[in-house]
Scaffold this motif. Sequence first.
Motif, PDB file in Angstrom:
ATOM      1  N   ARG A  26       0.831  -1.210   0.000  1.00 33.86           N
ATOM      2  CA  ARG A  26       0.000   0.000   0.000  1.00 33.86           C
ATOM      3  C   ARG A  26       0.865   1.259   0.000  1.00 33.86           C
ATOM      4  O   ARG A  26       0.617   2.212  -0.748  1.00 33.86           O
ATOM      5  CB  ARG A  26      -0.934  -0.007   1.216  1.00 33.86           C
ATOM      6  CG  ARG A  26      -1.873  -1.205   1.280  1.00 33.86           C
ATOM      7  CD  ARG A  26      -2.958  -1.026   2.330  1.00 33.86           C
ATOM      8  NE  ARG A  26      -2.457  -0.789   3.669  1.00 33.86           N
ATOM      9  CZ  ARG A  26      -2.123  -1.729   4.556  1.00 33.86           C
ATOM     10  NH1 ARG A  26      -2.228  -3.017   4.205  1.00 33.86           N
ATOM     11  NH2 ARG A  26      -1.702  -1.420   5.772  1.00 33.86           N
ATOM     12  N   ARG A  27       1.883   1.265   0.835  1.00 31.97           N
ATOM     13  CA  ARG A  27       2.731   2.454   0.913  1.00 31.97           C
ATOM     14  C   ARG A  27       3.539   2.633  -0.369  1.00 31.97           C
ATOM     15  O   ARG A  27       3.674   3.742  -0.891  1.00 31.97           O
ATOM     16  CB  ARG A  27       3.657   2.367   2.125  1.00 31.97           C
ATOM     17  CG  ARG A  27       4.595   3.565   2.290  1.00 31.97           C
ATOM     18  CD  ARG A  27       5.306   3.532   3.630  1.00 31.97           C
ATOM     19  NE  ARG A  27       4.369   3.805   4.715  1.00 31.97           N
ATOM     20  CZ  ARG A  27       4.043   5.016   5.130  1.00 31.97           C
ATOM     21  NH1 ARG A  27       4.599   6.082   4.554  1.00 31.97           N
ATOM     22  NH2 ARG A  27       3.186   5.199   6.109  1.00 31.97           N
ATOM     23  N   GLN A  80       3.391   5.855  -2.740  1.00 29.40           N
ATOM     24  CA  GLN A  80       4.564   6.678  -3.034  1.00 29.40           C
ATOM     25  C   GLN A  80       4.777   6.807  -4.539  1.00 29.40           C
ATOM     26  O   GLN A  80       5.403   7.763  -4.992  1.00 29.40           O
ATOM     27  CB  GLN A  80       5.801   6.065  -2.362  1.00 29.40           C
ATOM     28  CG  GLN A  80       5.797   6.190  -0.840  1.00 29.40           C
ATOM     29  CD  GLN A  80       6.919   5.402  -0.191  1.00 29.40           C
ATOM     30  OE1 GLN A  80       7.161   4.241  -0.521  1.00 29.40           O
ATOM     31  NE2 GLN A  80       7.621   6.036   0.746  1.00 29.40           N
ATOM     32  N   MET A  81       4.249   5.861  -5.308  1.00 30.63           N
ATOM     33  CA  MET A  81       4.373   5.934  -6.768  1.00 30.63           C
ATOM     34  C   MET A  81       3.139   6.563  -7.406  1.00 30.63           C
ATOM     35  O   MET A  81       2.810   6.288  -8.561  1.00 30.63           O
ATOM     36  CB  MET A  81       4.605   4.527  -7.339  1.00 30.63           C
ATOM     37  CG  MET A  81       5.989   3.975  -7.022  1.00 30.63           C
ATOM     38  SD  MET A  81       6.367   2.462  -7.933  1.00 30.63           S
ATOM     39  CE  MET A  81       5.510   1.242  -6.962  1.00 30.63           C
ATOM     40  N   ASN A  82       2.437   7.384  -6.663  1.00 31.93           N
ATOM     41  CA  ASN A  82       1.250   8.082  -7.167  1.00 31.93           C
ATOM     42  C   ASN A  82       1.587   9.562  -7.346  1.00 31.93           C
ATOM     43  O   ASN A  82       1.651  10.314  -6.380  1.00 31.93           O
ATOM     44  CB  ASN A  82       0.089   7.919  -6.173  1.00 31.93           C
ATOM     45  CG  ASN A  82      -1.080   8.851  -6.479  1.00 31.93           C
ATOM     46  OD1 ASN A  82      -1.316   9.204  -7.634  1.00 31.93           O
ATOM     47  ND2 ASN A  82      -1.812   9.237  -5.440  1.00 31.93           N
ATOM     48  N   SER A  83       1.814   9.972  -8.579  1.00 34.05           N
ATOM     49  CA  SER A  83       2.073  11.390  -8.841  1.00 34.05           C
ATOM     50  C   SER A  83       0.744  12.132  -8.857  1.00 34.05           C
ATOM     51  O   SER A  83       0.012  12.127  -9.850  1.00 34.05           O
ATOM     52  CB  SER A  83       2.788  11.577 -10.178  1.00 34.05           C
ATOM     53  OG  SER A  83       2.914  12.963 -10.461  1.00 34.05           O
ATOM     54  N   GLN A  84       0.435  12.785  -7.757  1.00 30.75           N
ATOM     55  CA  GLN A  84      -0.868  13.443  -7.641  1.00 30.75           C
ATOM     56  C   GLN A  84      -1.048  14.523  -8.702  1.00 30.75           C
ATOM     57  O   GLN A  84      -2.134  14.692  -9.258  1.00 30.75           O
ATOM     58  CB  GLN A  84      -1.015  14.038  -6.242  1.00 30.75           C
ATOM     59  CG  GLN A  84      -1.113  12.981  -5.143  1.00 30.75           C
ATOM     60  CD  GLN A  84      -1.069  13.611  -3.762  1.00 30.75           C
ATOM     61  OE1 GLN A  84      -0.020  14.043  -3.312  1.00 30.75           O
ATOM     62  NE2 GLN A  84      -2.205  13.661  -3.091  1.00 30.75           N
ATOM     63  N   GLU A  85       0.021  15.283  -8.973  1.00 42.13           N
ATOM     64  CA  GLU A  85      -0.106  16.366  -9.952  1.00 42.13           C
ATOM     65  C   GLU A  85      -0.475  15.821 -11.327  1.00 42.13           C
ATOM     66  O   GLU A  85      -1.301  16.400 -12.038  1.00 42.13           O
ATOM     67  CB  GLU A  85       1.202  17.163 -10.021  1.00 42.13           C
ATOM     68  CG  GLU A  85       1.519  17.952  -8.766  1.00 42.13           C
ATOM     69  CD  GLU A  85       0.580  19.145  -8.578  1.00 42.13           C
ATOM     70  OE1 GLU A  85      -0.156  19.477  -9.525  1.00 42.13           O
ATOM     71  OE2 GLU A  85       0.589  19.715  -7.479  1.00 42.13           O
ATOM     72  N   GLY A 131       9.117   4.577  -3.472  1.00 38.17           N
ATOM     73  CA  GLY A 131       8.057   3.603  -3.665  1.00 38.17           C
ATOM     74  C   GLY A 131       8.583   2.280  -4.168  1.00 38.17           C
ATOM     75  O   GLY A 131       8.153   1.205  -3.721  1.00 38.17           O
ATOM     76  N   VAL A 132       9.510   2.344  -5.097  1.00 36.82           N
ATOM     77  CA  VAL A 132      10.135   1.121  -5.620  1.00 36.82           C
ATOM     78  C   VAL A 132      10.824   0.366  -4.485  1.00 36.82           C
ATOM     79  O   VAL A 132      10.689  -0.858  -4.346  1.00 36.82           O
ATOM     80  CB  VAL A 132      11.132   1.461  -6.741  1.00 36.82           C
ATOM     81  CG1 VAL A 132      11.987   0.244  -7.097  1.00 36.82           C
ATOM     82  CG2 VAL A 132      10.384   1.967  -7.978  1.00 36.82           C
TER      83      VAL A 132
END
Length: 625
Positions: free
Chosen positions: A363-364, A368-373, A415-416
């Motif tokens: 989940r984390r 962390q690999m989610n580019s919100q922008e 994230g990786v």
Amino acid sequence: MTTRRWKKSVALFAAAGLLVAACGGDDDADTPDSEDTAEPTADEGGDTDEGSEPSDDDGDGDGDGDVEAGQEATGDVDTEVTEESVDEGVDRYGGSIAVGLEAEAVGLRPWEDSCSAPCYNIMVTLYDKLIEQDVNGEYRGYLAESFSSNDDFTVWTVNLRPGVTFHNGTELTAQTIADMFPIQQEGATASSQIGASNLASVEATGDLEVTYTLSSGNSAFPAFLARASLGMPFDPAAAAADIDGYSTNPIGTGPFMIETRDLDNETTVVRYDGYWGVDPEGNQLPYLDSISFRPIPDEQARLDALLSGTVDAIQSLRQGTIRDARAARDGGAEIDLLEFQGNNVGGGMFNMAVAPFDDIRVRRGLTQMNSQEKVIEALGGTGISLPGTQWFSPDSPWWSQAAADAWPTFDFEAGVATLQGYIDDPDRSDGKAAGEPIDVELSCPPDPTLIAAMQVLEQTWAGSGMVNVELTSFDQQTHINNALGAENGFIGTHGAHCWRWSDQDDPSLSLNPALAPYSAEVAEAAGLPGVVSPLNFANYWNPEAFQAAQQAITTGDFDERFALYEQINLAIAEDVPVWYSGHTATMLATSSDIAGLNGWHLPNGDLGIGFPGAEGRWVEVFVAG
């Protein structure tokens, strides 16, 4: 005055303070937003709040900047909720309109059927609420003429308005509310709200006096009476006689009554001549003869239907549609926009009851690999929405800087590394061999901008070389039902599921069901037999967060409640049952001859809350000519 400027007093429920004058005033589940950019302009008659784009203060160069309390995007527009003037001589009575909704309402039973923004637009025509919010977000009586609690919030007394009848002529009495309770206890949505609110019993203690007794104090209980599950009276005798049929032949006390219901095509409601409500001038409500609600899932098709005159109004929760509607209006289209970006956040949730999402490293790492922008850009929200870090938006009094700082923002390499720990674990929960990629079903309704946003995630996650992503898409109601999981003990059939949380209601309404035990087994192990929430869609169980949510409703002290909700958001940042994209703009758009949707009133003549979350109140709507 804008509806988003809540006051802290929204949350301060003093027993005496809740005594309303004689004529006083995700459960919902839903999904995220839309596409492309283009700096919008302020709506005429609305206000573009002073704000600034998020900076990249974290210095990682990803554009996912820090957001501060009170910050808003420069294109965040909130149309002012105000009294609407009516030209002298305009006859407000008569006429029929059609409204395009983003989804069909799966059912029209308040106690049973899940209901989000499109559904609420229909429901409020058929049913009145016991309590509504005023323009400042404070809870006021509607069908309730007054309400109050004892000192520890364990007993709430509601006095009903006299002279209210259901569409079949049956009078609304206190016994009606008491007789509803056994049906609500068995209802899929109401049972969850009963547990979340601590409601233990409902008694008729007078002809029009109802006494709600709670198993433990709940200072926010009036908020539960302002939503469908517990707050919309229905005819219990008719419901008991035909539970299933009530969905297509609902009987409420609302301003309109059902005429036809053609599922997935059109639901038409017609004026209820016996309606009790009047406008501030004493004129009988409602004004319209009828309203037809048509589900038009495709965002562009719905907007085109408005622009072509096929429908008279639409609702949307997609930034891309708002952007396109603004452009059409500014290009000369004769439409009005009622925009609102309130206390909500979109993103997605992990089903923590199934592998590999039962492991924090997965989940984390994915979060962390989610580019919100980039996701917000795909949704069309650049310049309109800011990245989310918690359940609340930065302009909410509940927003926490500590929770914002704790949220795992975009850091692909981190994230990786986090996910690698799970991949290499020989005892990993998904049963695969060490080194094999994880499998992720990423699902979202078939709106083009939602799909574009999910493709951003798909590409990023798959780009790690450690994630096999299967992108799936179901209509919105199926999407909700997949998360609800009524067929498998409410565990759901989802994996990584796009979603939206929070609203203008008291935080307890959305947080408490999301933090309660999600299964009988979890409840039993926690010493909470029978306390099971089907609305804990992520199947997230953190005993400390659950206790904090429970404690928060035992007090009316804002600071104390704030600290507890901050604790909950810190727990969510630590456990990561969800990921966030951005806060969501919403809109009701109408042809320019439609009036009365903005400044509707409570029974005492005060302005109501307006149209948060694209939930319209149609009782005072009329065709201006």
